[in-house]
Scaffold this motif. Structure first.
Motif, short mmCIF file in Angstrom:
data_model
loop_
_atom_site.label_atom_id
_atom_site.label_comp_id
_atom_site.label_asym_id
_atom_site.label_seq_id
_atom_site.Cartn_x
_atom_site.Cartn_y
_atom_site.Cartn_z
N HIS A 125 0.79 -1.23 0.00
CA HIS A 125 0.00 0.00 0.00
C HIS A 125 0.83 1.29 0.00
CE1 HIS A 125 -2.44 -3.19 2.07
NE2 HIS A 125 -3.16 -2.93 0.99
N ILE A 126 2.15 1.19 0.05
CA ILE A 126 2.98 2.40 0.01
C ILE A 126 4.39 2.04 -0.47
CG2 ILE A 126 3.69 2.23 2.45
CD1 ILE A 126 3.46 5.38 2.46
N ALA A 127 4.97 2.93 -1.31
CA ALA A 127 6.31 2.71 -1.83
C ALA A 127 6.89 4.04 -2.27
CB ALA A 127 6.28 1.73 -3.00
N LYS A 128 8.20 4.07 -2.50
CA LYS A 128 8.84 5.29 -3.01
C LYS A 128 9.49 4.99 -4.35
CE LYS A 128 13.35 4.79 -0.65
NZ LYS A 128 14.30 5.47 0.27
N TRP A 129 9.63 6.07 -5.15
CA TRP A 129 10.19 5.91 -6.50
C TRP A 129 11.02 7.14 -6.85
CZ3 TRP A 129 9.79 8.82 -10.98
CH2 TRP A 129 10.25 8.22 -12.15
N ASN A 130 12.14 6.93 -7.51
CA ASN A 130 12.84 8.00 -8.21
C ASN A 130 13.43 7.44 -9.48
OD1 ASN A 130 15.60 7.09 -7.74
ND2 ASN A 130 15.30 7.74 -5.62
N SER A 131 13.74 8.31 -10.42
CA SER A 131 14.14 7.87 -11.75
C SER A 131 15.46 7.12 -11.76
CB SER A 131 14.22 9.07 -12.70
OG SER A 131 15.12 10.05 -12.17
N SER A 132 16.32 7.38 -10.77
CA SER A 132 17.62 6.71 -10.74
C SER A 132 17.61 5.41 -9.96
CB SER A 132 18.68 7.65 -10.14
OG SER A 132 18.31 8.04 -8.82
N GLY A 133 16.80 5.35 -8.88
CA GLY A 133 16.81 4.16 -8.04
C GLY A 133 15.64 3.23 -8.23
N GLY A 134 14.62 3.64 -9.00
CA GLY A 134 13.45 2.81 -9.21
C GLY A 134 12.57 2.72 -7.97
N TRP A 135 11.86 1.59 -7.83
CA TRP A 135 10.90 1.41 -6.76
C TRP A 135 11.55 0.78 -5.53
CZ3 TRP A 135 6.15 3.42 -6.73
CH2 TRP A 135 5.55 3.75 -7.95
N VAL A 136 11.13 1.24 -4.34
CA VAL A 136 11.58 0.68 -3.07
C VAL A 136 10.39 0.63 -2.12
CG1 VAL A 136 13.11 0.94 -1.08
CG2 VAL A 136 13.93 1.57 -3.36
N ALA A 137 10.18 -0.51 -1.46
CA ALA A 137 9.12 -0.63 -0.47
C ALA A 137 9.54 0.10 0.81
CB ALA A 137 8.83 -2.08 -0.16
N LEU A 138 8.58 0.60 1.56
CA LEU A 138 8.85 1.27 2.83
C LEU A 138 8.56 0.27 3.95
CD1 LEU A 138 8.74 3.70 0.90
CD2 LEU A 138 7.70 5.01 2.74
N GLY A 139 9.58 -0.49 4.30
CA GLY A 139 9.41 -1.54 5.29
C GLY A 139 8.36 -2.52 4.84
N SER A 140 7.56 -3.00 5.77
CA SER A 140 6.48 -3.93 5.43
C SER A 140 5.17 -3.20 5.13
CB SER A 140 6.26 -4.93 6.57
OG SER A 140 5.95 -4.26 7.78
N GLY A 141 5.22 -1.87 5.05
CA GLY A 141 4.04 -1.10 4.67
C GLY A 141 2.92 -1.15 5.69
N THR A 142 1.68 -1.09 5.20
CA THR A 142 0.50 -1.08 6.06
C THR A 142 -0.40 -2.26 5.73
OG1 THR A 142 -0.79 0.29 4.53
CG2 THR A 142 0.59 1.44 6.14
N ASN A 143 -1.34 -2.56 6.61
CA ASN A 143 -2.20 -3.72 6.41
C ASN A 143 -3.47 -3.41 5.63
OD1 ASN A 143 -3.50 -2.27 8.45
ND2 ASN A 143 -4.31 -4.14 9.43
N SER A 144 -3.62 -2.17 5.19
CA SER A 144 -4.77 -1.81 4.36
C SER A 144 -4.45 -0.51 3.62
CB SER A 144 -6.03 -1.65 5.22
OG SER A 144 -7.18 -1.59 4.41
N GLN A 145 -5.44 0.02 2.90
CA GLN A 145 -5.20 1.10 1.96
C GLN A 145 -4.64 2.38 2.59
OE1 GLN A 145 -8.08 -0.72 2.25
NE2 GLN A 145 -9.34 -0.48 0.41
N VAL A 146 -3.70 3.00 1.87
CA VAL A 146 -3.22 4.34 2.20
C VAL A 146 -3.95 5.32 1.30
CG1 VAL A 146 -1.25 5.91 2.08
CG2 VAL A 146 -0.96 3.61 3.02
N MET A 147 -4.65 6.29 1.89
CA MET A 147 -5.50 7.21 1.14
C MET A 147 -4.95 8.63 1.09
SD MET A 147 -7.76 5.08 0.21
CE MET A 147 -8.92 6.17 -0.58
N ALA A 148 -4.00 8.98 1.98
CA ALA A 148 -3.49 10.36 2.02
C ALA A 148 -2.04 10.35 2.49
CB ALA A 148 -4.34 11.21 2.96
N LEU A 149 -1.26 11.32 2.00
CA LEU A 149 0.16 11.43 2.33
C LEU A 149 0.54 12.89 2.51
CD1 LEU A 149 1.57 8.96 -0.35
CD2 LEU A 149 1.57 8.54 2.11
N THR A 150 1.49 13.17 3.40
CA THR A 150 2.10 14.49 3.52
C THR A 150 3.41 14.32 4.29
OG1 THR A 150 1.68 16.81 4.06
CG2 THR A 150 1.00 15.19 5.70
N THR A 151 4.07 15.41 4.61
CA THR A 151 5.26 15.39 5.46
C THR A 151 5.06 16.34 6.62
OG1 THR A 151 6.36 17.11 4.15
CG2 THR A 151 6.79 14.81 3.54
N TYR A 152 5.71 16.01 7.76
CA TYR A 152 5.59 16.84 8.95
C TYR A 152 6.78 16.55 9.86
CZ TYR A 152 3.85 18.56 13.47
OH TYR A 152 3.71 19.21 14.67
#
Length: 449
Positions: free
Chosen positions: A160-187
């Motif tokens: 349900h969540i991952a990061k991407w950049n053009s040089s490194g491709g896709w990377v999972a963020l740990g084991s993620g979450t057990n259901s849908q991610v609907m919103a994102l921000t930084t704080y």
């Protein structure tokens, strides 16, 4: 004769008073109308996302029934764009490209599942992409963060969540979450995710969690309700969604969760789907009908103390309201489900407070010295944006701890100013930093009490 003249004089005075009153009513009516909602070029199908790219407004919409997945507005007219054969739920400008996500199989006639990149000339694939719906984007530590319903990216697990950049491709963020991610921000230098989930990284995280670059953790006791919207600003994290326990919107100050007055609610579907922080004001958009005890119909403003309506909102049925917000040409734009007379997209013609644009056209990025300096308790910070970018302006104390996020959103080219009210801070030296993908600068200011 004298009596006749006096009567005429009285009649003239009465006429002048009546005429002046009519003029005043007319002026007030014009002001009231000009500070209402207005149509934006004919509108679109049901809208789920908005973003400004290359000085044009892009609207992600529901496919079918006249919808084409994506449309753009050049300031005058709407046009179908991109050849998206499904629904676009989320959009973001990342490294000069427009990134769109949702539920689709093709973009521009090419196979691209659920995510695609537009560079201003052509569509390109984002390295395979997620195996299911994309719901949200943000940028964290220079990487594009993607959230949604998916469990795989480019044939590897990513819950349900991952990061991407053009040089490194896709990377999972740990084991993620057990259901849908609907919103994102930084704080506070952390990635924030919200949604349906109850665990993140295998640990308890009631609908909201933070990622520090290595591990997931819950934010306080979490939130008892599904999160559909996140934003940061004024030193706080804002979360909105569906919950009676926090009246559909709440804020986190780094220590505890707090309601925003009596919050939002009522209506057939009392949801908050989008939060936009503009200077010191917070705009909450959704399908609710009441905020702060007032009828608002899907959109309201919180100034830190009270809620206020924006005109009559979008009161065209029990399931009508706004799903998306953005600033375009200095005005608040809302998209969602509200037909006549706006056709699912409208702009607010009233005054927006918090960040002012002086309409100059700068040639370079620049951060000006605040004024006054020293100050007590508020000061003004000016900055210039040379090209369309996401701009983040933060304030830190002498220990390097972030105490306020003044802006964190996409800006068109122009010169802007924002006020910081430091009433809640102690005297001392503070540092304010502007950050974009291509420019960073820090300046010092002094608070004296």
């Amino acid at each position: 004769m004298m009596t006749k003249i006096n009567n005429s004089s009285k009649q003239v005075k009465i006429f002048n008073r009546v005429f002046s009153a009519l003029i005043l009513i007319l002026v007030l009516s014009i002001q009231s109308y000009s500070q209402g909602w207005s149509s934006l070029g004919g509108g679109t199908n049901w809208e789920y996302s908005l973003v400004v790219y290359n000085n044009e407004l892009y609207a992600g919409e529901q496919s079918g029934s006249g919808g084409h997945g994506l449309k753009k507005f050049n300031g005058t007219t709407w046009s179908d764009f991109g050849g998206i054969n499904g629904t676009v739920n989320a959009m973001i400008v990342y490294n000069g490209n427009l990134i769109v996500g949702g539920s689709f199989d093709t973009a521009g006639g090419l196979e691209m599942k659920n995510i695609a990149k537009w560079d201003g000339v052509e569509w390109t694939d984002v390295s395979g992409g997620p195996n299911s719906i994309v719901s949200a984007f943000t940028v964290y530590n220079g990487d594009l963060i993607v959230g949604g319903y998916f469990t795989m990216v480019e044939n590897m697990p990513a819950n349900h969540i991952a990061k991407w950049n053009s040089s490194g491709g896709w990377v999972a963020l740990g084991s993620g979450t057990n259901s849908q991610v609907m919103a994102l921000t930084t704080y506070n230098n952390k990635l924030i995710a919200g949604g349906f989930f109850t665990t993140a990284g295998g640990s308890s995280a009631s609908h909201i969690a933070q990622w520090d670059g290595s591990n997931w953790s819950q934010i306080g006791p979490g939130i008892n309700g599904i999160i559909y919207a996140l934003a940061s600003g004024n030193g706080k994290l804002y979360a909105g969604g569906l919950s009676t326990s926090f009246q559909c919107i709440t804020s986190w100050d780094g220590i505890s969760w707090s309601n925003l007055g009596s919050g939002c609610g009522s209506g057939t579907y009392p949801y908050v789907f989008s939060i936009l922080v503009y200077g010191t004001d917070v705009y909450a958009a959704g399908l609710y009908t009441i905020a702060g005890g007032q009828t608002v119909n899907g959109i309201a403003k919180w100034n830190g103390t009270v809620w206020s309506p924006l005109g009559s909102g979008f009161g065209y049925g029990n399931a009508c309201g706004a799903f998306a917000t953005c600033i375009y040409n200095g005005k608040l734009v809302c998209g969602g489900i509200f037909s006549s007379p706006f056709m699912n997209v409208a702009q607010w013609d009233g005054l927006l407070t918090g960040v002012n644009n002086n309409n100059s056209i700068p040639e370079k990025f620049e951060l000006s010295q605040n004024y006054p300096n020293p100050f007590n308790p508020s000061t003004t910070i000016r900055f210039s944006v040379a090209k369309q970018e996401n701009v983040k302006l933060t304030v830190s104390n002498e220990l390097g701890q972030e105490v306020a996020v003044l802006v964190n959103r996409n800006f068109n080219r122009g010169s802007y100013e924002v006020k910081w009210d430091a009433s809640g801070q102690s005297s001392g030296i503070y540092f304010y930093t502007i950050s974009t993908s291509s420019f960073t600068e820090t300046k010092k200011m002094i608070l004296t009490k």
